[in-house]
Motif scaffolding. Structure first.
Motif, short mmCIF file in Angstrom:
data_model
loop_
_atom_site.label_atom_id
_atom_site.label_comp_id
_atom_site.label_asym_id
_atom_site.label_seq_id
_atom_site.Cartn_x
_atom_site.Cartn_y
_atom_site.Cartn_z
N ASP A 28 0.92 -1.29 0.04
CA ASP A 28 0.03 0.08 0.11
C ASP A 28 1.09 1.47 -0.03
OD1 ASP A 28 -1.83 2.03 0.38
OD2 ASP A 28 -2.45 1.23 2.41
N PRO A 29 0.75 2.17 -0.94
CA PRO A 29 1.67 3.49 -0.86
C PRO A 29 1.58 4.20 0.24
CG PRO A 29 0.37 3.12 -3.13
CD PRO A 29 -0.13 2.09 -2.19
N MET A 30 0.28 4.02 0.93
CA MET A 30 0.03 4.81 2.12
C MET A 30 1.12 4.36 3.15
SD MET A 30 -1.52 7.53 1.71
CE MET A 30 -1.53 7.94 3.43
N LEU A 35 5.68 5.60 6.78
CA LEU A 35 6.95 5.25 7.21
C LEU A 35 7.64 6.67 7.21
CD1 LEU A 35 8.18 1.93 5.89
CD2 LEU A 35 7.80 2.48 8.42
N ILE A 36 7.61 6.90 6.02
CA ILE A 36 8.80 8.49 5.76
C ILE A 36 8.19 9.52 6.58
CG2 ILE A 36 9.26 9.97 4.03
CD1 ILE A 36 8.71 7.67 2.03
N GLN A 37 6.88 9.79 6.72
CA GLN A 37 6.29 10.82 7.48
C GLN A 37 6.72 10.96 8.92
OE1 GLN A 37 2.22 11.05 6.37
NE2 GLN A 37 2.40 12.61 4.83
N SER A 38 6.58 9.44 9.45
CA SER A 38 7.02 9.12 10.80
C SER A 38 8.58 9.22 11.13
CB SER A 38 6.39 7.77 11.24
OG SER A 38 7.04 6.71 10.57
N LEU A 39 9.24 9.00 10.33
CA LEU A 39 10.65 8.94 10.86
C LEU A 39 11.38 9.43 9.32
CD1 LEU A 39 10.96 5.53 12.63
CD2 LEU A 39 11.28 7.93 13.53
N TYR A 43 13.67 6.94 6.79
CA TYR A 43 13.38 6.62 5.45
C TYR A 43 13.26 7.66 4.60
CZ TYR A 43 11.87 2.82 8.79
OH TYR A 43 11.76 1.80 9.73
N LYS A 44 13.73 7.18 3.49
CA LYS A 44 13.64 8.02 1.95
C LYS A 44 13.52 7.31 0.86
CE LYS A 44 16.74 11.81 4.05
NZ LYS A 44 16.85 11.52 5.46
N LEU A 45 12.75 8.01 0.20
CA LEU A 45 12.55 7.37 -1.13
C LEU A 45 13.73 7.60 -2.07
CD1 LEU A 45 8.85 7.77 -2.35
CD2 LEU A 45 9.91 5.64 -1.89
#
Length: 80
Positions: A28-30, A35-39, A43-45
């Protein structure tokens, strides 16, 4: 754990890891966005198909545990 999610490659080392997804993963893209928003420092794309994880993981035990935790957060079932 990784294959059903559409993960092509899972690579973890002393400084974190990288997850490479197939063209159409079963994640799920969300889940990735959360993950990215929380830390955001962890986490980075990287491009359209890679998720970079920046963590201090000195030993194999920490790397395996971290990889399993990320896979569970992305929607995998825990092994066992």
């Amino acid at each position: 754990m990784a294959t059903p999610l559409g993960i092509r490659k899972l690579d973890f080392g002393a400084n974190g890891g990288r997850i490479t997804f197939r063209e159409k993963p079963e994640v799920d893209p969300m889940a990735i966005i959360k993950l990215i928003q929380s830390l955001p420092r962890v986490y980075k794309l990287e491009g359209q198909d890679k998720l970079r994880i920046t963590l201090d993981l000195p030993g194999a035990t920490e790397r395996i545990r971290s990889a399993q935790e990320v896979l569970v957060l992305l929607g995998a079932r825990r092994p066992g």
